[in-house]
Design a protein around this motif. Structure first.
Motif, PDB file in Angstrom:
ATOM      1  N   LEU A   1      -8.718  -4.211  -6.414  1.00 36.46           N
ATOM      2  CA  LEU A   1      -7.996  -3.896  -6.321  1.00 36.46           C
ATOM      3  C   LEU A   1      -7.186  -3.336  -7.828  1.00 36.46           C
ATOM      4  O   LEU A   1      -7.121  -4.894  -8.614  1.00 36.46           O
ATOM      5  CB  LEU A   1      -7.359  -5.222  -5.387  1.00 36.46           C
ATOM      6  N   MET A   2      -6.758  -2.465  -8.151  1.00 40.72           N
ATOM      7  CA  MET A   2      -6.253  -2.428  -9.066  1.00 40.72           C
ATOM      8  C   MET A   2      -4.743  -2.013  -9.243  1.00 40.72           C
ATOM      9  O   MET A   2      -4.034  -1.070  -8.279  1.00 40.72           O
ATOM     10  CB  MET A   2      -6.497  -0.460  -9.740  1.00 40.72           C
ATOM     11  N   THR A   3      -3.815  -2.903  -9.693  1.00 39.19           N
ATOM     12  CA  THR A   3      -2.465  -2.889  -9.952  1.00 39.19           C
ATOM     13  C   THR A   3      -2.261  -1.781 -10.881  1.00 39.19           C
ATOM     14  O   THR A   3      -2.074  -2.094 -12.154  1.00 39.19           O
ATOM     15  CB  THR A   3      -1.893  -4.490 -10.251  1.00 39.19           C
ATOM     16  N   ALA A   4      -1.625  -0.911 -10.839  1.00 38.52           N
ATOM     17  CA  ALA A   4      -0.702   0.115 -11.463  1.00 38.52           C
ATOM     18  C   ALA A   4      -0.070  -0.188 -12.574  1.00 38.52           C
ATOM     19  O   ALA A   4       0.102   0.562 -13.699  1.00 38.52           O
ATOM     20  CB  ALA A   4      -0.978   2.251 -11.552  1.00 38.52           C
ATOM     21  N   GLY A   5       1.709  -0.762 -12.411  1.00 35.48           N
ATOM     22  CA  GLY A   5       1.813  -1.412 -12.799  1.00 35.48           C
ATOM     23  C   GLY A   5       2.906   0.223 -13.519  1.00 35.48           C
ATOM     24  O   GLY A   5       3.031   1.127 -12.626  1.00 35.48           O
ATOM     25  N   ARG A   6       3.273  -0.098 -14.710  1.00 28.71           N
ATOM     26  CA  ARG A   6       4.182   0.684 -15.268  1.00 28.71           C
ATOM     27  C   ARG A   6       2.622   1.868 -15.673  1.00 28.71           C
ATOM     28  O   ARG A   6       3.285   3.272 -15.773  1.00 28.71           O
ATOM     29  CB  ARG A   6       5.043   0.303 -16.806  1.00 28.71           C
ATOM     30  N   ALA A   7       1.880   2.251 -15.930  1.00 22.51           N
ATOM     31  CA  ALA A   7       1.040   2.717 -16.024  1.00 22.51           C
ATOM     32  C   ALA A   7      -0.763   1.995 -16.879  1.00 22.51           C
ATOM     33  O   ALA A   7      -0.952   1.606 -17.349  1.00 22.51           O
ATOM     34  CB  ALA A   7       1.254   3.416 -17.644  1.00 22.51           C
TER      35      ALA A   7
END
Length: 321
Positions: A113-119
């Motif tokens: 699970l990768m949370t990209a958020g702002r970048a």
């Protein structure tokens, strides 16, 4: 995981206006799309008839592919903003590298699970020494406005909660199902679960009537609420159910995806989820200029350049077409 189309369409998704408050049975077929050097996926969301299910905004199903003499998945570094990526395998292994320095090999029934958020930027590869088959799903979850600029991070869970009943085994990928909750971080009410049905099983799975749901058949031939769902197809179910009838004459496996209808409208183009055309333009510019996204170390090869932006501004089209 990436959208590698060289001329991606810009889409505005979300909003509750087109969400049925009652159960529906809408069977969707996928579009074949190349992914990396040797993988072809069936893209089921966004679809001509449906763009989101809860916060789930992108669903690819691939395999089972024979990769014994092939390199398998080879997706070079590419960027993401405003979303979470979910890697889910039934066969094979995929090594994840990202610009935070994360390095993990995700195996069947493990959650990447990768949370990209702002970048963030990442790559995905089958290991050099890999098994003979590759089969899985790649999914995105749109982050709500309050969280779409959070710090990027990566989670890898090798054990997940399970729900069992006669002939039915469920692994909770994200969110909560029948009282069991995944450790994966979520930012809106949703659920993702892998359901395995033994041949001859007939079961009724408790679900939340406020969620909209869809089911993707990974293998076998499951019958969901009376509709036969072949592998690689997606059955959209709408809202309003308290239980979901499931039946399988063959050993079968399906992914259940659901969540509260996503109220915000999002702009999705290439690998970016944003709110405006300007957001997308800035993200593309930052990626091409080497700003904001960082560097993926350990991948042998160049990053993927961003496609050209469309010549016109984005136009809201809602959740369905």
């Amino acid at each position: 995981m990436s959208n590698l189309e060289t001329a991606p369409q810009a889409r505005v998704c979300g909003g509750r206006d087109d969400v049925s408050a009652e159960p529906v049975r809408e069977l969707l077929t996928g579009k074949l799309v190349p992914l990396g050097e040797s993988t072809v996926v069936r893209r089921l969301l966004p679809n001509l008839g449906r763009r989101m299910v809860g916060a789930w905004c992108f669903v690819d199903h691939y395999g089972p592919d024979d990769i014994e003499r092939e390199p398998g998945m080879q997706v070079a570094p590419h960027p993401h903003t405003g979303l979470q990526t979910v890697s889910w395998l039934h066969d094979g292994e995929v090594t994840h590298r990202d610009s935070l320095g994360s390095l993990a090999t995700v195996r069947p029934r493990e959650l990447g699970l990768m949370t990209a958020g702002r970048a963030i930027a990442h790559s995905e590869q089958s290991p050099r020494e890999h098994g003979p088959r590759l089969h899985g799903a790649q999914l995105w979850v749109a982050l709500p406005e309050a969280h779409r600029r959070i710090d990027p991070h990566f989670e890898h869970y090798t054990a997940l909660p399970e729900v069992t009943a006669p002939g039915l085994h469920a692994t909770v990928i994200l969110g909560e199902l029948d009282g069991s909750r995944s450790p994966g971080g979520v930012y809106s009410p949703l659920v993702g679960a892998d359901l395995t049905l033994a041949a001859g099983t007939s079961a009724r799975l408790p679900v939340d009537p406020d969620f909209e749901y869809a089911v993707l058949t990974m293998s076998g031939a499951a019958e969901v609420d009376g509709v036969r769902v072949e592998p690689g197809s997606l059955l959209y179910l709408g809202c309003g159910r308290r239980e979901l009838p499931l039946r399988a004459d063959l050993d079968s496996s399906v992914l259940l995806l659901g969540g509260e209808p996503f109220e915000e409208k999002i702009v999705m183009w290439w690998n970016f989820v944003a709110r405006t055309h300007e957001d997308i333009t800035q993200a593309r510019e930052d990626w091409m200029n080497g700003d904001r996204f960082g560097t993926v170390h350990g991948y042998d090869g160049p990053s993927i350049p961003a496609p050209e932006l469309p010549g016109t501004r984005l136009k809201p089209r809602g959740r369905t077409r």
